[in-house]
Design an enzyme around this catalytic site. Structure first.
Site, short mmCIF file in Angstrom:
data_model
loop_
_atom_site.label_atom_id
_atom_site.label_comp_id
_atom_site.label_asym_id
_atom_site.label_seq_id
_atom_site.Cartn_x
_atom_site.Cartn_y
_atom_site.Cartn_z
N VAL A 62 -76.35 7.16 -7.18
CA VAL A 62 -76.41 8.51 -6.30
C VAL A 62 -76.49 7.89 -4.74
O VAL A 62 -77.60 7.07 -4.71
CB VAL A 62 -77.44 9.31 -6.69
CG1 VAL A 62 -77.54 10.37 -5.45
CG2 VAL A 62 -77.19 10.17 -7.93
N ALA A 107 -80.12 5.18 -1.59
CA ALA A 107 -79.17 5.39 -3.01
C ALA A 107 -80.15 4.83 -4.23
O ALA A 107 -81.29 4.32 -3.78
CB ALA A 107 -78.28 4.34 -2.59
N LYS A 108 -79.77 5.17 -5.32
CA LYS A 108 -80.33 4.98 -6.48
C LYS A 108 -79.40 4.77 -7.67
O LYS A 108 -78.51 5.47 -7.71
CB LYS A 108 -81.64 5.77 -6.78
CG LYS A 108 -82.77 5.15 -7.53
CD LYS A 108 -83.75 4.47 -6.77
CE LYS A 108 -84.65 3.88 -7.67
NZ LYS A 108 -85.80 3.07 -6.85
N GLY A 109 -79.78 4.12 -8.60
CA GLY A 109 -78.81 4.12 -9.94
C GLY A 109 -79.74 3.85 -11.03
O GLY A 109 -80.93 3.75 -10.90
N ASP A 148 -85.34 -2.13 -10.35
CA ASP A 148 -86.06 -1.19 -10.43
C ASP A 148 -86.96 -1.30 -11.92
O ASP A 148 -86.72 -2.31 -12.63
CB ASP A 148 -85.46 0.22 -10.03
CG ASP A 148 -86.50 1.40 -10.01
OD1 ASP A 148 -87.21 1.28 -8.92
OD2 ASP A 148 -86.72 2.22 -10.78
#
Ligand code: NAD
Length: 419
Positions: A62, A107-109, A148
């Protein structure tokens, strides 16, 4: 917000956003832009398992905002990854990068999988297929992933290699948190803990306190908590207690952190450390102390237990350790909160340095990394706390969000809405 929804990360992020946006009197249009993610990608990744079966894993990326620069944010491998959580974490990254004023969006995934149940080969194949599915969406100028929960420098090396093979040239700046030999930065592994120490030092100065008489309790003895413990103890603080998921130890005169690390390495736990006493881990957060540093996981301070805290300063090393409903209780107790988007931003700041060094092909020594980190953390602390001081009824968290929203909104307005 309803009590039953207190720990929903998206609603928690939204509650903080709404308050800051209302105080800034942000117009409805900009609010709409900032409340929705710019891009949400779902990929279904077929992967051959070691036993020859094919499994399909679901992954997300995202990009919440790219108004101030490329997206920036970690990739999480965990069984409970879901789009709501990835969305919330992506928006958090937008605000965090804006608070420390580095030129990234958020953002992050994530991939729904349990790394503990997968072999290294399976994790590598998931990572490579996930990366190739995102080829057109990640990149040094587009979106820069990082480690992460459940991913690490090795995972980043696989992303960098897969991306580079497709791009036909080595592209180190596509990810940060890489091993040193692939363009990682000196000082990255301790950067988040160091950032926590820098802002804690600033809070002490403000409250007229001295490290030598400051008792610190830390929850989580991993990357952030362990590094913060080591650095704070080295700077003369009394780290009196460490709380882990399976045990907690205490020594009112200050724990020997290096010895505790060696003990855990040897025994697999912090329990039964000869240089301290075992205490009830469920009561650990409520010990009397000067600084409480939650550095484990989210939602540990809620409306149910915030009233029991006995600290003067809360330095949020973890992401989202405090729920929106608990904020009010902390304010009533006059606890000086250093909010997560400021306190743990040392990590993303040194990730930014890594990206800069990769793009320049010129690497800095550790002292330079640490000095530049200090400069940014000090300036960001002063900006947030100064903002709270100037605005009636605005606490540090709301001030951090207001500063961040204002910076992102201003970038959007200046760029204009295309077409
Ligand atoms: P980590 O896995 O290295 O360490 C977390 C530690 O907390 C582990 O030792 C784990 O056993 C312990 N823990 C987990 N649940 C616990 C519980 N309920 N009670 C007590 N201990 C518990 O992870 P990390 O990288 O140190 O990250 C910790 C937090 O900081 C996360 O919220 C993460 O999102 C956030 N954070 C990390 C970075 C970074 O650079 N690593 C940057 C910004 C924010």
């Amino acid at each position: 917000m309803e009590l039953s929804q207190e720990t929903n990360p998206w609603l928690s992020a939204e509650a903080r956003f709404d308050e800051a946006a209302a105080r800034l009197k942000l117009d409805d249009g900009i609010c709409k832009v900032l409340k929705s993610a710019a891009k949400e990608i779902t990929v279904h990744i077929p992967v051959m398992l070691d036993d020859g079966r094919i499994e399909v894993f679901t992954g997300y990326r995202v990009q919440h905002s790219i108004a101030r620069g490329p997206g920036k944010g970690g990739v999480r491998y965990a069984p409970d990854v879901n789009l709501d959580e990835v969305r919330a974490l992506a928006s958090w990254m937008t605000w965090k990068c804006a608070v420390v004023n580095i030129p990234f969006g958020g953002a992050k995934g994530g991939v729904i999988c349990d790394p503990k149940m997968l072999s290294d080969g399976e994790i590598e194949r998931i990572t490579r297929r996930y990366t190739s599915s995102l080829m057109g969406d990640i990149g040094p100028e587009l979106d820069v992933p990082a480690p992460d929960v459940g991913t690490n420098d090795r995972t980043m090396a696989w992303i960098m290699d897969t991306y580079s093979m497709h791009a036909r040239h080595a592209t180190t700046a596509v990810v940060t948190g890489k091993p040193m030999e692939l363009g990682g930065s000196r000082g990255r592994s301790e950067a988040t803990g160091r950032g926590c120490m820098i802002v804690t030092n600033k809070a002490l100065q403000r409250l007229g306190m001295e490290p030598a008489s400051t008792r610190v309790v830390i929850q989580g003895f991993g990357n952030v908590g362990g590094m913060a413990a080591r650095l704070l103890s080295g700077a003369g603080y009394k780290v009196i207690s460490i709380i882990e998921y399976d045990a907690a130890v205490c020594n009112p005169n200050g724990l020997d952190i290096e010895a505790l690390m060696a003990h855990r390495k040897e025994t697999g736990s912090i329990a039964d450390f000869p240089g301290g006493e075992n205490i009830n881990k469920d009561e650990g957060l409520y010990q009397e102390c000067d600084v409480l540093l939650p550095a484990a996981t989210e939602n540990v301070i809620t409306s149910k237990n915030a009233g029991k805290l006995r600290c003067k300063i809360l330095c949020e090393g973890a992401n989202g350790p405090t729920t929106a409903l608990a904020d009010k209780i902390l304010a009533e107790k006059k606890i000086f909160v250093i909010p997560d988007i400021l306190a743990n931003a040392g990590g993303v700041t040194v990730s930014y340095f890594e990206w800069v060094q990769d793009r320049q092909g010129f690497f800095w020594n550790e002292q330079l990394v640490n000095d530049r980190l200090e400069e940014i953390m000090v300036a960001s602390f002063d900006a947030v706390v100064g903002y709270a001081d100037k605005h009636e009824g605005v606490n540090n968290r709301t001030a951090a969000y207001m500063l961040a929203l204002d910076r992102v909104a201003s970038a959007i307005r200046t760029r204009g809405i295309y077409a």
